[in-house]
Each structure stands twice: as structure tokens, then as C-alpha cells.
Design an enzyme around this catalytic site. Sequence first.
Site, PDB file in Angstrom:
ATOM      1  N   ARG A 147     -25.216  -6.641 -13.373  1.00  0.00           N
ATOM      2  CA  ARG A 147     -26.091  -6.188 -14.332  1.00  0.00           C
ATOM      3  C   ARG A 147     -27.124  -5.594 -13.530  1.00  0.00           C
ATOM      4  NH1 ARG A 147     -29.020  -8.481 -19.688  1.00  0.00           N
ATOM      5  NH2 ARG A 147     -30.534  -9.104 -18.032  1.00  0.00           N
ATOM      6  N   TYR A 159     -37.354  -4.944 -20.720  1.00  0.00           N
ATOM      7  CA  TYR A 159     -36.534  -6.038 -20.994  1.00  0.00           C
ATOM      8  C   TYR A 159     -35.843  -6.247 -19.596  1.00  0.00           C
ATOM      9  CZ  TYR A 159     -32.169  -8.188 -21.407  1.00  0.00           C
ATOM     10  OH  TYR A 159     -31.159  -9.163 -21.052  1.00  0.00           O
ATOM     11  N   ASP A 212     -27.921  -3.168 -19.792  1.00  0.00           N
ATOM     12  CA  ASP A 212     -28.444  -3.454 -21.136  1.00  0.00           C
ATOM     13  C   ASP A 212     -29.694  -2.603 -21.564  1.00  0.00           C
ATOM     14  OD1 ASP A 212     -28.921  -6.751 -22.715  1.00  0.00           O
ATOM     15  OD2 ASP A 212     -28.922  -4.565 -23.517  1.00  0.00           O
ATOM     16  N   HIS A 214     -30.611  -2.689 -24.372  1.00  0.00           N
ATOM     17  CA  HIS A 214     -31.262  -3.492 -25.401  1.00  0.00           C
ATOM     18  C   HIS A 214     -31.765  -2.758 -26.854  1.00  0.00           C
ATOM     19  CE1 HIS A 214     -33.694  -7.637 -26.006  1.00  0.00           C
ATOM     20  NE2 HIS A 214     -32.352  -7.791 -25.373  1.00  0.00           N
ATOM     21  N   GLU A 238     -24.690  -1.449 -22.475  1.00  0.00           N
ATOM     22  CA  GLU A 238     -24.918  -2.573 -23.604  1.00  0.00           C
ATOM     23  C   GLU A 238     -25.948  -2.139 -24.395  1.00  0.00           C
ATOM     24  OE1 GLU A 238     -25.922  -7.087 -24.427  1.00  0.00           O
ATOM     25  OE2 GLU A 238     -25.667  -6.512 -22.333  1.00  0.00           O
ATOM     26  N   GLU A 264     -24.023  -8.864 -29.430  1.00  0.00           N
ATOM     27  CA  GLU A 264     -24.661 -10.228 -29.457  1.00  0.00           C
ATOM     28  C   GLU A 264     -25.434 -10.553 -30.574  1.00  0.00           C
ATOM     29  OE1 GLU A 264     -28.921  -9.604 -27.249  1.00  0.00           O
ATOM     30  OE2 GLU A 264     -27.171  -9.314 -26.086  1.00  0.00           O
ATOM     31  N   ARG A 285     -19.625  -8.522 -27.683  1.00  0.00           N
ATOM     32  CA  ARG A 285     -20.596  -9.278 -26.734  1.00  0.00           C
ATOM     33  C   ARG A 285     -20.854 -10.802 -27.693  1.00  0.00           C
ATOM     34  NH1 ARG A 285     -22.683 -10.520 -22.880  1.00  0.00           N
ATOM     35  NH2 ARG A 285     -24.759  -9.866 -23.198  1.00  0.00           N
ATOM     36  N   GLU A 341     -21.168 -12.901 -19.021  1.00  0.00           N
ATOM     37  CA  GLU A 341     -22.536 -12.759 -18.639  1.00  0.00           C
ATOM     38  C   GLU A 341     -22.804 -14.102 -18.145  1.00  0.00           C
ATOM     39  OE1 GLU A 341     -27.146 -11.470 -20.122  1.00  0.00           O
ATOM     40  OE2 GLU A 341     -25.322 -11.778 -21.553  1.00  0.00           O
ATOM     41  N   TRP A 405     -35.724  -3.511 -31.256  1.00  0.00           N
ATOM     42  CA  TRP A 405     -34.656  -4.024 -32.061  1.00  0.00           C
ATOM     43  C   TRP A 405     -34.091  -5.069 -31.613  1.00  0.00           C
ATOM     44  CZ3 TRP A 405     -35.174   1.739 -32.613  1.00  0.00           C
ATOM     45  CH2 TRP A 405     -35.272   2.117 -33.800  1.00  0.00           C
TER      46      TRP A 405
HETATM   47  C1  CS2 Z   1     -29.776  -9.974 -23.865  1.00  0.00           C
HETATM   48  C2  CS2 Z   1     -30.423 -11.302 -24.079  1.00  0.00           C
HETATM   49  O1  CS2 Z   1     -28.588 -10.961 -22.179  1.00  0.00           O
HETATM   50  C3  CS2 Z   1     -28.418 -10.127 -23.018  1.00  0.00           C
HETATM   51  O2  CS2 Z   1     -27.782  -9.278 -23.022  1.00  0.00           O
HETATM   52  O3  CS2 Z   1     -29.518  -9.213 -24.688  1.00  0.00           O
HETATM   53  O4  CS2 Z   1     -31.063 -11.835 -22.780  1.00  0.00           O
HETATM   54  C4  CS2 Z   1     -31.228 -11.369 -25.161  1.00  0.00           C
HETATM   55  O5  CS2 Z   1     -32.555 -10.454 -24.955  1.00  0.00           O
HETATM   56  C5  CS2 Z   1     -31.764 -12.690 -25.576  1.00  0.00           C
HETATM   57  O6  CS2 Z   1     -30.714 -13.349 -25.648  1.00  0.00           O
HETATM   58  C6  CS2 Z   1     -32.553 -12.797 -26.923  1.00  0.00           C
HETATM   59  O7  CS2 Z   1     -32.667 -14.124 -27.225  1.00  0.00           O
HETATM   60 MG    MG Z   2     -27.928  -7.772 -24.201  1.00  0.00          MG
END
Ligand code: CS2
Ligand code: MG
Length: 405
Positions: A147, A159, A212, A214, A238, A264, A285, A341, A405
Amino acid sequence: MKIKDIKVFVCCPGRNFVTVKVITEDGTYGLGDATLNGREMAVVAYLEEHIVPCLLGRDAHQIEDIWQYLYKGAYWQNGAVSMAAIGAIDMALWDIKGKLANMPVYQLLGGKSRKGVTVYGHANGETIEEVLNNLGTFIKEGYKAVRLQCTIPNTKGTYGTMEGKKNYYELQGNRPLPPEQVWSTDRYMNFIPELFKQAREKFGYEIALCHDVHSRLTPIEASRLCKLLEPYKLLFIEDAVTTENAEGYKVIREHTDTPLATGEKFNTLWDAKEMIQNQWIDYVRTAVPHGGGLTPLKKLADFASLHHVRMAPHGAPDLSPVCVMAHMHFNLWAPNFGVQEFIGFGTPELNEVFQYKIELKEGLLYMDDKPGWGIDFVEEAAKKYPYKRSYLPVNRLEDGTLWNW
Ligand code: CS2
Ligand code: MG
């Protein structure tokens, strides 16, 4: 086999983790991960105040009934806090059943569907050059998928980047209040395609790449980004948009063939149902703890496989090694497993508290065949690392609009 006791441990060997230990009348015990980043103590209260009292004395073998009892019996179904609590109990019960059967949990699910678990690593950096150097290292180490996340120029904190910290634990474990980061969709959209262009020019198309978002874009912005990234043939993009608006994935699907991953933050099968049955996504995820445990996750995997949708469980730093091991079993079994992951083997502190053995060879994770999950929790070591409140960041647009978000 009566449940005699249930203990809830909170410790912070670098970052906070909540671990559940269910103990049966003959002393056999099971472990579950109840960590919910930034809301840990809410899950602890849900467990200690509401779940533990009504499970003592019940038969630990009745995993499905206990799951239905906790989920439907709560009346107030769903939600991240309750599902993390239920998920941890469910995980501990599967660990116990594996130990009592003297079998690894994947054997209880139907055995292995593959020899090892393909993972994707995290190559991130403050500059494209730094990200590509890290990507090069992963490729040398035999990773099949990576990633890419990069700090957006002239933006404070993006992020998936380290913000100058040495690792995720230092970054995530020390946020006494939610850090406020500035987000610019235009700067992001103008920058990310260049990252993947240079990655493909330097390393070609053999290595699978993902990213990601995010959930920071609107459906039409995400559609444009996915189209801009089409030439770089991503494994998946993602959380291009928030899952609160499932139709957002329909919009993206109508514009591009870049594969889409999300989930997730799914807490139940019902959160995923619409997107899967409409073929709006390609990878789910959802992690075992946050999805309410192994009991619902195996149902989600079966439902997804009907629609040729694959599983790519969440494996961020805020999911404990108990979750890492649960995913090893789930991923070895799930016929529609895609990729896991993986953020690495932890720190000395983490490995002092959680004792488990996994091995990475040629981009696949392997483990020994131990009964249950094959992991142990060292209570004495955990006492050395007391809980420390820490938060996730929030994002604002340059005009101050909350854009998280
Ligand atoms: C993220 C996470 O790894 C990922 O895909 O979306 O790092 C996420 O930000 C954290 O798990 C939030 O607690
Ligand atoms: Mg993520």
C-alpha cells in the site's frame, strides 16, 4: 463446559489494546481482541457492566447461541462499541473450542484453502522518493503487494504517514486530544496519480499496489481519482467514499473499473449486504473483532463468495496480535480470501505482552499449528504498560469545515 470467569485487560505497550480472557470450569481459556481505537474504555464498560454478568455459568461450546443471545438479546443491535465487545467474546470462545478439540481454529472451519496468507505492507513517506524507497525495500523482502501513502505537499499530517514519528505506536499512542489536520481535496487529487505513475515507472507492474483514500472524497471526486489511477492498475482503492452512503460506490462503479475495497467500519453482515449483492465492491475489509467475531465473519465471507467478492481483512496497528492470529486462521480457510493488511511484527514491548509466532516468506505469512488461535497473553507484562487515553485525528478543510469520515 461452563464459563467460570471473564477478565478484561487494558494495556498500552506502545498503543492501547483491550484483551478479553474467557476462562472455563476446567481452566481452559480463550482470548479475544476488543480494541476500538480512541474508544477503548467504552468497550470495556460494555463488557464488564453488560456482557460478563449474563455469560458466567453458560456453556462455552454454544458459540452460535451465545452470539445470537448477545446480538439479538441486546435489543439495541449493531454499533462499533457493542460489536467490538461481542466480537472479542466470540473470538475467545472459538479459541477455547480449538483448544478443547486440540485443533487450530482453521481446522474447525473446514481446513486450509491455501498454504500461506498473502499480505500487503505499508510503504509510506513524506515525499514520493521516500515512499518509493520503502516500496523498493518491500519488493526486495519478497512482498507481493504494498500500500502506498504519501504526505500531500504543503499539508500538515496526511492519513497513513508517520508525521516524523519512528513507528505507528509512537504516532498513535501519544494523542491526548484529537489532532486537527488540514485536508485539501484538490491538492490530494493533483498529487496521488503522480505517486502511482512514478511507482509503476520505477518498479513496473509485477508488484500489486493499493491505496487508502480513508473516505475523504465525494462519489464524483472518487470516480475521477479512480479513473486517473486506471493506467496504474491498482489491486484496489480503499474507502474511496464513506460507507454510510452505499450508493456512493454505485456512482464510482458506473465510472471506472478500478477495483474497490471497503468495510473496515462494517459492524455486521447487513452493513455489507447492499454493496456486495449489487457488485459495487470487490474486497471486504471487515476485521474479525469489529465485525462482531468469527461467527458473523465466516457468514460474511460465504455471502461475499456468492458474488465473487473477496476478503481483505483490516490489519491496522490498532488491531491487536490476537486479531492478527484470528485473521491467520480465517484467511487460511476462507475460499474467497484475497489479501491481508500487515503492519509488521510489533515492538519488544508488544511481543512481551502478546506471545505468538508468525513467519513471513516470499510475501506470505505462515504460522505453527497450535490448538486454538496459537497466541498467549502475559498478564504480568501487561501490568507494566497502563492505559493512556489517545485519540484519532480529525480533518478540516482549509476553510475550517469538519471533513472527517
Ligand atoms: C486504516 C486504519 O489501515 C487502514 O486501512 O484505515 O489505519 C484506520 O485508520 C485505523 O484502524 C483507525 O483506527
Ligand atoms: Mg483503511
